[in-house]
Design a protein around this motif. Sequence first.
Motif, PDB file in Angstrom:
ATOM      1  N   MET A 118      23.495  14.581  10.566  1.00 43.24           N
ATOM      2  CA  MET A 118      22.587  13.557  10.790  1.00 43.24           C
ATOM      3  C   MET A 118      21.572  13.062   9.636  1.00 43.24           C
ATOM      4  O   MET A 118      21.607  12.358   9.343  1.00 43.24           O
ATOM      5  CB  MET A 118      21.594  13.813  12.060  1.00 43.24           C
ATOM      6  CG  MET A 118      22.544  13.730  13.442  1.00 43.24           C
ATOM      7  SD  MET A 118      21.690  14.213  15.065  1.00 43.24           S
ATOM      8  CE  MET A 118      20.500  13.078  14.948  1.00 43.24           C
ATOM      9  N   ALA A 119      21.242  14.222   9.043  1.00 43.62           N
ATOM     10  CA  ALA A 119      20.248  13.971   8.108  1.00 43.62           C
ATOM     11  C   ALA A 119      21.165  13.335   6.835  1.00 43.62           C
ATOM     12  O   ALA A 119      20.488  12.367   6.207  1.00 43.62           O
ATOM     13  CB  ALA A 119      19.579  15.286   7.573  1.00 43.62           C
ATOM     14  N   THR A 120      22.266  13.946   6.478  1.00 41.50           N
ATOM     15  CA  THR A 120      23.260  13.304   5.379  1.00 41.50           C
ATOM     16  C   THR A 120      23.189  11.831   5.848  1.00 41.50           C
ATOM     17  O   THR A 120      23.069  10.769   4.743  1.00 41.50           O
ATOM     18  CB  THR A 120      24.467  14.126   5.608  1.00 41.50           C
ATOM     19  OG1 THR A 120      24.246  15.411   5.201  1.00 41.50           O
ATOM     20  CG2 THR A 120      25.491  13.053   4.490  1.00 41.50           C
ATOM     21  N   ARG A 158      34.668  17.146  16.308  1.00 39.88           N
ATOM     22  CA  ARG A 158      34.328  18.036  15.426  1.00 39.88           C
ATOM     23  C   ARG A 158      35.117  18.049  14.194  1.00 39.88           C
ATOM     24  O   ARG A 158      34.826  18.302  13.146  1.00 39.88           O
ATOM     25  CB  ARG A 158      34.192  19.393  16.025  1.00 39.88           C
ATOM     26  CG  ARG A 158      33.910  20.523  15.315  1.00 39.88           C
ATOM     27  CD  ARG A 158      33.936  21.848  16.136  1.00 39.88           C
ATOM     28  NE  ARG A 158      33.505  21.805  17.313  1.00 39.88           N
ATOM     29  CZ  ARG A 158      31.946  21.587  17.574  1.00 39.88           C
ATOM     30  NH1 ARG A 158      31.186  21.672  16.667  1.00 39.88           N
ATOM     31  NH2 ARG A 158      31.654  21.552  18.972  1.00 39.88           N
ATOM     32  N   TRP A 159      36.298  18.474  14.430  1.00 40.67           N
ATOM     33  CA  TRP A 159      37.539  18.501  13.375  1.00 40.67           C
ATOM     34  C   TRP A 159      37.418  17.129  12.470  1.00 40.67           C
ATOM     35  O   TRP A 159      37.858  17.373  11.310  1.00 40.67           O
ATOM     36  CB  TRP A 159      38.798  18.873  14.214  1.00 40.67           C
ATOM     37  CG  TRP A 159      38.426  20.011  14.607  1.00 40.67           C
ATOM     38  CD1 TRP A 159      38.634  20.249  16.104  1.00 40.67           C
ATOM     39  CD2 TRP A 159      38.064  21.306  14.318  1.00 40.67           C
ATOM     40  NE1 TRP A 159      38.281  21.611  16.484  1.00 40.67           N
ATOM     41  CE2 TRP A 159      37.878  22.369  15.429  1.00 40.67           C
ATOM     42  CE3 TRP A 159      37.696  21.823  13.000  1.00 40.67           C
ATOM     43  CZ2 TRP A 159      37.438  23.603  15.172  1.00 40.67           C
ATOM     44  CZ3 TRP A 159      37.452  23.122  12.871  1.00 40.67           C
ATOM     45  CH2 TRP A 159      37.100  24.041  13.888  1.00 40.67           C
ATOM     46  N   SER A 160      37.305  16.053  13.034  1.00 43.34           N
ATOM     47  CA  SER A 160      37.395  14.826  12.287  1.00 43.34           C
ATOM     48  C   SER A 160      36.007  14.709  11.163  1.00 43.34           C
ATOM     49  O   SER A 160      36.447  14.500  10.103  1.00 43.34           O
ATOM     50  CB  SER A 160      37.727  13.437  12.884  1.00 43.34           C
ATOM     51  OG  SER A 160      36.490  13.370  13.759  1.00 43.34           O
ATOM     52  N   LEU A 161      34.830  15.402  11.673  1.00 39.38           N
ATOM     53  CA  LEU A 161      33.870  15.309  10.975  1.00 39.38           C
ATOM     54  C   LEU A 161      33.995  16.209   9.809  1.00 39.38           C
ATOM     55  O   LEU A 161      33.612  16.272   8.739  1.00 39.38           O
ATOM     56  CB  LEU A 161      32.643  15.627  11.688  1.00 39.38           C
ATOM     57  CG  LEU A 161      32.189  14.082  12.353  1.00 39.38           C
ATOM     58  CD1 LEU A 161      31.078  14.577  13.342  1.00 39.38           C
ATOM     59  CD2 LEU A 161      31.560  13.207  11.295  1.00 39.38           C
ATOM     60  N   LEU A 162      34.713  17.517  10.160  1.00 42.99           N
ATOM     61  CA  LEU A 162      34.808  18.430   9.239  1.00 42.99           C
ATOM     62  C   LEU A 162      35.959  17.927   8.009  1.00 42.99           C
ATOM     63  O   LEU A 162      35.568  18.369   7.099  1.00 42.99           O
ATOM     64  CB  LEU A 162      35.495  19.737   9.984  1.00 42.99           C
ATOM     65  CG  LEU A 162      36.176  20.671   8.787  1.00 42.99           C
ATOM     66  CD1 LEU A 162      35.028  21.393   8.097  1.00 42.99           C
ATOM     67  CD2 LEU A 162      37.012  21.784   9.567  1.00 42.99           C
ATOM     68  N   PHE A 163      36.626  17.115   8.401  1.00 41.33           N
ATOM     69  CA  PHE A 163      37.794  16.646   7.390  1.00 41.33           C
ATOM     70  C   PHE A 163      36.754  15.686   6.619  1.00 41.33           C
ATOM     71  O   PHE A 163      37.226  15.781   5.366  1.00 41.33           O
ATOM     72  CB  PHE A 163      38.825  15.660   8.457  1.00 41.33           C
ATOM     73  CG  PHE A 163      39.662  14.917   7.269  1.00 41.33           C
ATOM     74  CD1 PHE A 163      40.867  15.741   6.795  1.00 41.33           C
ATOM     75  CD2 PHE A 163      39.696  13.618   7.279  1.00 41.33           C
ATOM     76  CE1 PHE A 163      41.739  15.096   6.094  1.00 41.33           C
ATOM     77  CE2 PHE A 163      40.526  13.028   6.713  1.00 41.33           C
ATOM     78  CZ  PHE A 163      41.589  13.784   5.855  1.00 41.33           C
ATOM     79  N   ILE A 164      36.017  14.913   7.157  1.00 39.57           N
ATOM     80  CA  ILE A 164      35.221  14.038   6.274  1.00 39.57           C
ATOM     81  C   ILE A 164      34.350  14.579   5.197  1.00 39.57           C
ATOM     82  O   ILE A 164      34.147  14.523   4.070  1.00 39.57           O
ATOM     83  CB  ILE A 164      34.453  13.003   7.381  1.00 39.57           C
ATOM     84  CG1 ILE A 164      35.103  11.966   7.938  1.00 39.57           C
ATOM     85  CG2 ILE A 164      33.231  11.983   6.456  1.00 39.57           C
ATOM     86  CD1 ILE A 164      35.935  11.135   7.163  1.00 39.57           C
ATOM     87  N   VAL A 178      28.583   5.197  12.094  1.00 41.73           N
ATOM     88  CA  VAL A 178      29.350   5.814  13.322  1.00 41.73           C
ATOM     89  C   VAL A 178      29.566   7.263  12.895  1.00 41.73           C
ATOM     90  O   VAL A 178      29.526   8.162  13.804  1.00 41.73           O
ATOM     91  CB  VAL A 178      30.818   5.081  13.524  1.00 41.73           C
ATOM     92  CG1 VAL A 178      31.592   5.768  12.460  1.00 41.73           C
ATOM     93  CG2 VAL A 178      31.517   5.539  14.500  1.00 41.73           C
ATOM     94  N   LEU A 179      29.442   7.790  11.689  1.00 40.59           N
ATOM     95  CA  LEU A 179      29.499   9.140  11.495  1.00 40.59           C
ATOM     96  C   LEU A 179      28.161   9.801  11.986  1.00 40.59           C
ATOM     97  O   LEU A 179      28.162  11.099  12.209  1.00 40.59           O
ATOM     98  CB  LEU A 179      29.537   9.477   9.944  1.00 40.59           C
ATOM     99  CG  LEU A 179      31.204   8.953   9.338  1.00 40.59           C
ATOM    100  CD1 LEU A 179      31.301   9.003   7.913  1.00 40.59           C
ATOM    101  CD2 LEU A 179      32.137   9.833  10.046  1.00 40.59           C
TER     102      LEU A 179
END
Length: 156
Positions: free
Chosen positions: A97-99, A19-25, A134-135
């Motif tokens: 996911m859509a992104t 969660r927090w790594s995806l927020l960072f991205i 992977v994202l």
Amino acid sequence: MLKILDKLPPQTFAIGALRWSLLFIFALFGVAKFAAYEAQGVAGIAMHYPLFSWMYPLIGVQGTSNVIGTIELATGVLIALGAWSHRAGLIGGLMGMATFVITLSFSFGVPLWQEGYGFPFMGSTAQFLFKDAVLLAGCLALALHAGHALRARGGA
């Protein structure tokens, strides 16, 4: 060996890290869209993509990039809120996911392999796009985690 396995953190630890790594991205990429250099870079691919091409004549290169950046920032916020709200987490995961489905679809019709080498030697466009696989999987994991939690609570 079993004693080591008994000390593993729960799977929710991995969900939190994801969660927090995806927020960072999403935060870094979303903020970057408000800068002219990123707006020009995005326009090189998105200007000819049907989902975005109609925006360029209406609001220009920077305006279109600002819209994309705002969506990315909103996605990041919803993913972060998923730590407290499974409904927000589900929406954020689906938006993520859509992104990444959209960005991966840019792969069709563009040169992906390095000229003079061919497959499997990626060119810069493939290197830019393929990381999104992977994202996409990370956003899928968060959406599934939130969806299962909502189902377990009766959709509340």
